[in-house]
Design a protein around this motif. Sequence first.
Motif, PDB file in Angstrom:
ATOM      1  N   SER A 103       0.797  -1.231   0.000  1.00  0.00           N
ATOM      2  CA  SER A 103       0.000   0.000   0.000  1.00  0.00           C
ATOM      3  C   SER A 103       0.828   1.279   0.000  1.00  0.00           C
ATOM      4  N   LYS A 104       2.037   1.224   0.520  1.00  0.00           N
ATOM      5  CA  LYS A 104       2.926   2.400   0.575  1.00  0.00           C
ATOM      6  C   LYS A 104       2.396   3.502   1.485  1.00  0.00           C
ATOM      7  N   HIS A 105       1.468   3.179   2.376  1.00  0.00           N
ATOM      8  CA  HIS A 105       0.985   4.158   3.343  1.00  0.00           C
ATOM      9  C   HIS A 105       1.931   4.181   4.547  1.00  0.00           C
ATOM     10  N   PRO A 106       1.903   5.281   5.302  1.00  0.00           N
ATOM     11  CA  PRO A 106       2.743   5.333   6.505  1.00  0.00           C
ATOM     12  C   PRO A 106       2.410   4.158   7.427  1.00  0.00           C
ATOM     13  N   ASP A 107       3.413   3.517   7.939  1.00  0.00           N
ATOM     14  CA  ASP A 107       3.308   2.407   8.879  1.00  0.00           C
ATOM     15  C   ASP A 107       2.733   1.123   8.264  1.00  0.00           C
ATOM     16  N   SER A 108       2.603   1.082   6.937  1.00  0.00           N
ATOM     17  CA  SER A 108       2.018  -0.109   6.316  1.00  0.00           C
ATOM     18  C   SER A 108       2.902  -1.345   6.465  1.00  0.00           C
TER      19      SER A 108
END
Length: 157
Positions: free
Chosen positions: A38-43
């Motif tokens: 996902s490349k989201h923060p904390d993923s």
Amino acid sequence: KGRQAIERNALDELDEALIKIDAHLVEIRRGAWSALFSKHPDSLRQAAHSGRELIDQTLKTGAPNADIIGQPGFVADKSSKDGVTRKMRIRHLMAKQRGHVSESDIDVAEKAVDLVGTIDNKLTAVSHARTAPLEREVEDALIAAEIALRYVLIRST
């Protein structure tokens, strides 16, 4: 075959095996991979946590304490707070999912126990680290966890 797989919500043999235990396990598996990519923060931490949960919930749901304790000749392991070890769960689950298990299969299963334990420890460490884990490290851990679960849950031909 693709449409049938989508209708069953089982895209491969591991999904099929997980569904037999609890359909929620497929959601955890997909969630781990979704978080990884996902490349989201904390993923990456979320992916590592989901991978650890997949192992833990598969073993505890597929081989609950009552099933293990209820086996003839059960002897509680003093190293475990509830008397049931991961090794006991994997042996029980392997026999339940795969059918007859030979002594050589049991020997290999014991090695898989070690692998699953190592992966679980690795994913736990990654999910609680103060620094962000490397994407490749988390991906490798998820792949290894799936390999171990395939061996335990899917009968080889």
